[in-house]
Write a protein that holds these residues in place. Structure first.
Motif, PDB file in Angstrom:
ATOM      1  N   ARG A   1      26.856 169.154 112.780  1.00 47.10           N
ATOM      2  CA  ARG A   1      26.639 168.385 114.008  1.00 47.10           C
ATOM      3  C   ARG A   1      27.245 169.103 115.208  1.00 47.10           C
ATOM      4  O   ARG A   1      28.340 169.630 115.143  1.00 47.10           O
ATOM      5  CB  ARG A   1      27.274 167.002 113.861  1.00 47.10           C
ATOM      6  N   ILE A   2      26.505 169.036 116.302  1.00 44.81           N
ATOM      7  CA  ILE A   2      27.003 169.426 117.619  1.00 44.81           C
ATOM      8  C   ILE A   2      26.965 168.142 118.440  1.00 44.81           C
ATOM      9  O   ILE A   2      25.949 167.436 118.438  1.00 44.81           O
ATOM     10  CB  ILE A   2      26.100 170.482 118.284  1.00 44.81           C
ATOM     11  N   TYR A   3      28.049 167.835 119.122  1.00 46.89           N
ATOM     12  CA  TYR A   3      28.054 166.573 119.854  1.00 46.89           C
ATOM     13  C   TYR A   3      28.938 166.626 121.095  1.00 46.89           C
ATOM     14  O   TYR A   3      29.798 167.487 121.240  1.00 46.89           O
ATOM     15  CB  TYR A   3      28.491 165.424 118.953  1.00 46.89           C
ATOM     16  N   VAL A   4      28.660 165.677 121.970  1.00 48.34           N
ATOM     17  CA  VAL A   4      29.530 165.365 123.104  1.00 48.34           C
ATOM     18  C   VAL A   4      29.800 163.877 123.004  1.00 48.34           C
ATOM     19  O   VAL A   4      28.947 163.108 122.545  1.00 48.34           O
ATOM     20  CB  VAL A   4      28.900 165.720 124.471  1.00 48.34           C
ATOM     21  N   ASP A   5      31.015 163.489 123.376  1.00 53.11           N
ATOM     22  CA  ASP A   5      31.309 162.070 123.297  1.00 53.11           C
ATOM     23  C   ASP A   5      32.024 161.579 124.537  1.00 53.11           C
ATOM     24  O   ASP A   5      32.543 162.354 125.331  1.00 53.11           O
ATOM     25  CB  ASP A   5      32.071 161.714 122.024  1.00 53.11           C
ATOM     26  N   LEU A   6      31.990 160.287 124.692  1.00 59.14           N
ATOM     27  CA  LEU A   6      32.643 159.582 125.791  1.00 59.14           C
ATOM     28  C   LEU A   6      33.570 158.569 125.145  1.00 59.14           C
ATOM     29  O   LEU A   6      33.117 157.644 124.457  1.00 59.14           O
ATOM     30  CB  LEU A   6      31.588 158.894 126.668  1.00 59.14           C
ATOM     31  N   GLU A   7      34.855 158.773 125.324  1.00 61.51           N
ATOM     32  CA  GLU A   7      35.864 157.916 124.701  1.00 61.51           C
ATOM     33  C   GLU A   7      36.150 156.691 125.580  1.00 61.51           C
ATOM     34  O   GLU A   7      35.818 156.655 126.752  1.00 61.51           O
ATOM     35  CB  GLU A   7      37.165 158.706 124.511  1.00 61.51           C
TER      36      GLU A   7
ATOM     37  N   MET B   1      28.237 158.713 121.834  1.00 60.44           N
ATOM     38  CA  MET B   1      28.031 160.099 121.438  1.00 60.44           C
ATOM     39  C   MET B   1      26.545 160.435 121.491  1.00 60.44           C
ATOM     40  O   MET B   1      25.696 159.604 121.201  1.00 60.44           O
ATOM     41  CB  MET B   1      28.553 160.310 120.008  1.00 60.44           C
ATOM     42  N   VAL B   2      26.281 161.688 121.873  1.00 58.74           N
ATOM     43  CA  VAL B   2      24.944 162.254 121.769  1.00 58.74           C
ATOM     44  C   VAL B   2      25.106 163.495 120.911  1.00 58.74           C
ATOM     45  O   VAL B   2      26.023 164.295 121.126  1.00 58.74           O
ATOM     46  CB  VAL B   2      24.354 162.604 123.152  1.00 58.74           C
ATOM     47  N   SER B   3      24.219 163.649 119.927  1.00 56.28           N
ATOM     48  CA  SER B   3      24.415 164.751 118.986  1.00 56.28           C
ATOM     49  C   SER B   3      23.126 165.465 118.621  1.00 56.28           C
ATOM     50  O   SER B   3      22.030 164.921 118.754  1.00 56.28           O
ATOM     51  CB  SER B   3      25.086 164.240 117.707  1.00 56.28           C
ATOM     52  N   ILE B   4      23.331 166.687 118.174  1.00 57.05           N
ATOM     53  CA  ILE B   4      22.295 167.473 117.508  1.00 57.05           C
ATOM     54  C   ILE B   4      22.734 167.494 116.053  1.00 57.05           C
ATOM     55  O   ILE B   4      23.794 168.039 115.731  1.00 57.05           O
ATOM     56  CB  ILE B   4      22.228 168.915 118.052  1.00 57.05           C
ATOM     57  N   ASP B   5      21.952 166.877 115.184  1.00 57.05           N
ATOM     58  CA  ASP B   5      22.304 166.795 113.770  1.00 57.05           C
ATOM     59  C   ASP B   5      21.403 167.700 112.947  1.00 57.05           C
ATOM     60  O   ASP B   5      20.188 167.744 113.168  1.00 57.05           O
ATOM     61  CB  ASP B   5      22.158 165.362 113.256  1.00 57.05           C
ATOM     62  N   VAL B   6      22.025 168.390 112.008  1.00 60.19           N
ATOM     63  CA  VAL B   6      21.278 169.182 111.032  1.00 60.19           C
ATOM     64  C   VAL B   6      21.552 168.531 109.682  1.00 60.19           C
ATOM     65  O   VAL B   6      22.639 168.637 109.137  1.00 60.19           O
ATOM     66  CB  VAL B   6      21.699 170.665 111.034  1.00 60.19           C
ATOM     67  N   ASP B   7      20.542 167.834 109.191  1.00 60.73           N
ATOM     68  CA  ASP B   7      20.685 166.992 108.004  1.00 60.73           C
ATOM     69  C   ASP B   7      19.520 167.275 107.062  1.00 60.73           C
ATOM     70  O   ASP B   7      18.485 166.628 107.129  1.00 60.73           O
ATOM     71  CB  ASP B   7      20.694 165.524 108.440  1.00 60.73           C
ATOM     72  N   THR B   8      19.693 168.262 106.217  1.00 54.71           N
ATOM     73  CA  THR B   8      18.634 168.662 105.303  1.00 54.71           C
ATOM     74  C   THR B   8      19.279 169.337 104.108  1.00 54.71           C
ATOM     75  O   THR B   8      20.504 169.330 103.982  1.00 54.71           O
ATOM     76  CB  THR B   8      17.622 169.583 106.028  1.00 54.71           C
ATOM     77  N   ASP B   9      18.480 169.943 103.243  1.00 55.76           N
ATOM     78  CA  ASP B   9      19.059 170.626 102.098  1.00 55.76           C
ATOM     79  C   ASP B   9      19.967 171.758 102.582  1.00 55.76           C
ATOM     80  O   ASP B   9      19.826 172.258 103.695  1.00 55.76           O
ATOM     81  CB  ASP B   9      17.968 171.152 101.160  1.00 55.76           C
ATOM     82  N   PHE B  10      20.907 172.135 101.753  1.00 53.00           N
ATOM     83  CA  PHE B  10      21.961 173.060 102.161  1.00 53.00           C
ATOM     84  C   PHE B  10      21.424 174.392 102.681  1.00 53.00           C
ATOM     85  O   PHE B  10      21.886 174.886 103.713  1.00 53.00           O
ATOM     86  CB  PHE B  10      22.927 173.295 100.989  1.00 53.00           C
ATOM     87  N   GLU B  11      20.449 174.961 102.010  1.00 51.49           N
ATOM     88  CA  GLU B  11      19.895 176.260 102.424  1.00 51.49           C
ATOM     89  C   GLU B  11      19.258 176.179 103.818  1.00 51.49           C
ATOM     90  O   GLU B  11      19.511 177.022 104.676  1.00 51.49           O
ATOM     91  CB  GLU B  11      18.866 176.737 101.393  1.00 51.49           C
TER      92      GLU B  11
ATOM     93  N   MET C   1      25.488 154.413 129.667  1.00 51.04           N
ATOM     94  CA  MET C   1      24.062 154.717 129.810  1.00 51.04           C
ATOM     95  C   MET C   1      23.848 156.020 130.563  1.00 51.04           C
ATOM     96  O   MET C   1      23.013 156.843 130.176  1.00 51.04           O
ATOM     97  CB  MET C   1      23.337 153.573 130.529  1.00 51.04           C
ATOM     98  N   VAL C   2      24.584 156.217 131.632  1.00 49.21           N
ATOM     99  CA  VAL C   2      24.478 157.455 132.407  1.00 49.21           C
ATOM    100  C   VAL C   2      24.888 158.643 131.540  1.00 49.21           C
ATOM    101  O   VAL C   2      24.210 159.681 131.512  1.00 49.21           O
ATOM    102  CB  VAL C   2      25.319 157.375 133.702  1.00 49.21           C
ATOM    103  N   PHE C   3      25.996 158.508 130.811  1.00 55.13           N
ATOM    104  CA  PHE C   3      26.451 159.564 129.909  1.00 55.13           C
ATOM    105  C   PHE C   3      25.388 159.889 128.854  1.00 55.13           C
ATOM    106  O   PHE C   3      25.057 161.060 128.633  1.00 55.13           O
ATOM    107  CB  PHE C   3      27.756 159.154 129.214  1.00 55.13           C
ATOM    108  N   LEU C   4      24.855 158.866 128.193  1.00 58.10           N
ATOM    109  CA  LEU C   4      23.843 159.095 127.157  1.00 58.10           C
ATOM    110  C   LEU C   4      22.607 159.774 127.732  1.00 58.10           C
ATOM    111  O   LEU C   4      22.094 160.748 127.157  1.00 58.10           O
ATOM    112  CB  LEU C   4      23.451 157.768 126.492  1.00 58.10           C
TER     113      LEU C   4
END
Length: 141
Positions: free
Chosen positions: A98-104, A48-58, A118-121
């Motif tokens: 989180r926004i993500y794309v994954d390879l199963e 998986m490659v992701s965009i994570d938003v990990d901070t205080d709720f506001e 590796m190519v996917f990532l």
């Protein structure tokens, strides 16, 4: 079945090999936005490659709203299979957005799946970084 030590060695070998095969200087945590980061993940079942938003709720809501406003651009021009989850629970039970794309059906324990992974990532992170560079002014504001 692999021992913990064997598994650790395989993980280390994979990430070293990935870094040598695709020697990019990734943005990852240097987004200039509090709590916004780009991440790689590869385990026994998927990558998986992701965009994570990990901070205080506001702050999380503020950043997430901007990313949601750009959803169609991200999906149309960069990552058509991107999945948006405003409430994503991590293994440690922490809630993030989180926004993500994954390879199963790939596994870090299966070296035959490493090249495809590796190519996917690499390709997915390049798309995330291109999206971010193009729309950074909106996201950072």
């Amino acid at each position: 079945m692999f021992s913990k030590e064997d598994s650790r060695k395989l993980r280390e070998e994979f990430w070293i090999s990935f870094g040598k095969s695709f020697p990019n200087k990734w943005t990852l945590y240097k987004t200039e936005v509090k709590g916004l980061s780009f991440k790689f993940h590869f385990d026994l079942k998927k990558a998986m490659v992701s965009i994570d938003v990990d901070t205080d709720f506001e702050q999380r809501i503020k950043v997430w709203d901007k990313l949601v406003a750009l959803k169609y651009l991200l999906k149309d021009e960069y990552l058509p299979s991107a999945i948006y989850e405003d409430f994503y629970i991590l293994e440690n039970q922490k809630e993030i957005s989180r926004i993500y794309v994954d390879l199963e059906q790939v596994s870090i324990h299966n070296k035959n799946s490493w090249r495809e992974t590796m190519v996917f990532l690499n390709d997915s992170m390049l798309q995330i970084e291109n999206f971010y560079k193009e729309h950074k002014d909106i996201i950072v504001s």
